[in-house]
Design an enzyme around this catalytic site. Structure first.
Site, PDB file in Angstrom:
ATOM      1  N   LYS A  83       2.788   2.054   2.510  1.00 42.18           N
ATOM      2  CA  LYS A  83       2.790   2.555   3.886  1.00 42.18           C
ATOM      3  C   LYS A  83       3.928   1.894   4.656  1.00 42.18           C
ATOM      4  O   LYS A  83       4.230   0.722   4.405  1.00 42.18           O
ATOM      5  CB  LYS A  83       1.484   2.144   4.574  1.00 42.18           C
ATOM      6  CG  LYS A  83       0.442   3.219   4.662  1.00 42.18           C
ATOM      7  CD  LYS A  83      -0.674   2.789   5.592  1.00 42.18           C
ATOM      8  CE  LYS A  83      -1.669   3.901   5.834  1.00 42.18           C
ATOM      9  NZ  LYS A  83      -2.687   3.531   6.800  1.00 42.18           N
ATOM     10  N   LYS A 121       0.828  -1.212   0.000  1.00 38.21           N
ATOM     11  CA  LYS A 121       0.000   0.000   0.000  1.00 38.21           C
ATOM     12  C   LYS A 121       0.860   1.258   0.000  1.00 38.21           C
ATOM     13  O   LYS A 121       0.346   2.375   0.044  1.00 38.21           O
ATOM     14  CB  LYS A 121      -0.895   0.034   1.257  1.00 38.21           C
ATOM     15  CG  LYS A 121      -1.996  -0.994   1.251  1.00 38.21           C
ATOM     16  CD  LYS A 121      -3.005  -0.736   2.378  1.00 38.21           C
ATOM     17  CE  LYS A 121      -2.513  -1.249   3.716  1.00 38.21           C
ATOM     18  NZ  LYS A 121      -3.521  -1.098   4.781  1.00 38.21           N
TER      19      LYS A 121
HETATM   20  N1  CTP Z   1      -9.750   6.335  12.151  1.00 37.40           N
HETATM   21  C1  CTP Z   1     -10.719   7.194  12.719  1.00 37.40           C
HETATM   22  N2  CTP Z   1     -10.345   8.445  13.168  1.00 37.40           N
HETATM   23  C2  CTP Z   1      -9.057   8.852  13.026  1.00 37.40           C
HETATM   24  C3  CTP Z   1      -8.074   8.000  12.471  1.00 37.40           C
HETATM   25  C4  CTP Z   1      -8.465   6.748  12.041  1.00 37.40           C
HETATM   26  O1  CTP Z   1     -11.878   6.836  12.844  1.00 37.40           O
HETATM   27  N3  CTP Z   1      -8.746  10.078  13.442  1.00 37.40           N
HETATM   28  C5  CTP Z   1     -10.167   5.031  11.685  1.00 37.40           C
HETATM   29  C6  CTP Z   1     -10.005   4.870  10.171  1.00 37.40           C
HETATM   30  O2  CTP Z   1     -11.113   5.452   9.514  1.00 37.40           O
HETATM   31  C7  CTP Z   1      -9.941   3.373  10.025  1.00 37.40           C
HETATM   32  C8  CTP Z   1      -9.229   2.918  11.333  1.00 37.40           C
HETATM   33  O3  CTP Z   1      -9.316   4.048  12.233  1.00 37.40           O
HETATM   34  O4  CTP Z   1     -11.242   2.832   9.976  1.00 37.40           O
HETATM   35  C9  CTP Z   1      -7.795   2.537  11.114  1.00 37.40           C
HETATM   36  O5  CTP Z   1      -7.174   3.605  10.439  1.00 37.40           O
HETATM   37  P1  CTP Z   1      -5.625   3.753  10.184  1.00 37.40           P
HETATM   38  O6  CTP Z   1      -5.416   4.041   8.730  1.00 37.40           O
HETATM   39  O7  CTP Z   1      -4.851   2.673  10.792  1.00 37.40           O
HETATM   40  O8  CTP Z   1      -5.334   5.094  11.057  1.00 37.40           O
HETATM   41  P2  CTP Z   1      -4.862   6.514  10.621  1.00 37.40           P
HETATM   42  O9  CTP Z   1      -4.543   7.280  11.884  1.00 37.40           O
HETATM   43  O10 CTP Z   1      -5.853   7.155   9.682  1.00 37.40           O
HETATM   44  O11 CTP Z   1      -3.483   6.195   9.852  1.00 37.40           O
HETATM   45  P3  CTP Z   1      -2.784   6.924   8.624  1.00 37.40           P
HETATM   46  O12 CTP Z   1      -2.471   8.322   9.048  1.00 37.40           O
HETATM   47  O13 CTP Z   1      -1.544   6.087   8.369  1.00 37.40           O
HETATM   48  O14 CTP Z   1      -3.767   6.868   7.468  1.00 37.40           O
END
Ligand code: CTP
Length: 152
Positions: A46, A44
């Protein structure tokens, strides 16, 4: 018994992660979380700070989580829904509409994303701290250099 399924990387566990997992658990009785493996994250584009083993253990340690499975590829969701007899598939609102095709297998829901927090923000904040520490060390060395030079 209502089973809920979700997926994510869950690096640097934060309040947004807890909010969505607690919110999804409240929709049913059993919450299964697919945690992205390091290999899948690589696909991905990441890179997580914590390894799959560490992220999976932290998610499994939460009271609202009943089971953790590895997420290894994009296509496994339909298979997991069937294998684990899932009633509700849920994700945060940043994924709004992206998984509607799973509607033919179970109910698909999107919960509001918690504002102003993400693993990416936290990683950026950490890298700023690192840059600042490097600058502090550099300033200290420059001062030391000036002292040594003044000593002749
Ligand atoms: N999520 C959420 N609120 C946030 C961050 C994440 O509800 N502020 C939710 C995402 O929508 C997803 C789950 O947590 O359903 C896992 O998300 P993940 O991608 O691991 O977290 P992120 O903090 O968004 O990571 P990144 O910045 O790498 O995208």
């Amino acid at each position: 018994m209502t089973t809920v399924l979700t997926y994510g990387t869950f690096d640097l566990l934060h309040i947004g992660h807890l909010n969505i997992l607690e919110g999804l658990k409240a929709k049913g009785d059993k919450l299964i979380v697919g945690v992205s493996t390091d290999e899948f994250n690589q696909q991905k584009g990441k890179r997580s700070l914590f390894s799959y083993e560490q992220r999976a253990r932290m998610i499994a340690g939460l009271k609202c989580v009943d089971m953790v499975i590895p997420e290894e590829h994009w296509q496994q969701k339909a298979d997991d829904i069937k294998e684990f007899d899932v009633d509700i598939f849920g994700m945060g609102s940043d994924w709004q509409g992206k998984f509607d095709h799973l509607n033919e297998l179970c109910e698909v829901i999107y919960l509001p994303r918690t504002p102003d927090v993400s693993s990416t923000n936290l990683k950026n904040a950490l890298s700023v701290i690192n840059k600042k520490s490097i600058q502090d060390i550099k300033n200290g060395l420059d001062n030391l250099y000036d002292i040594v030079k003044a000593m002749g």
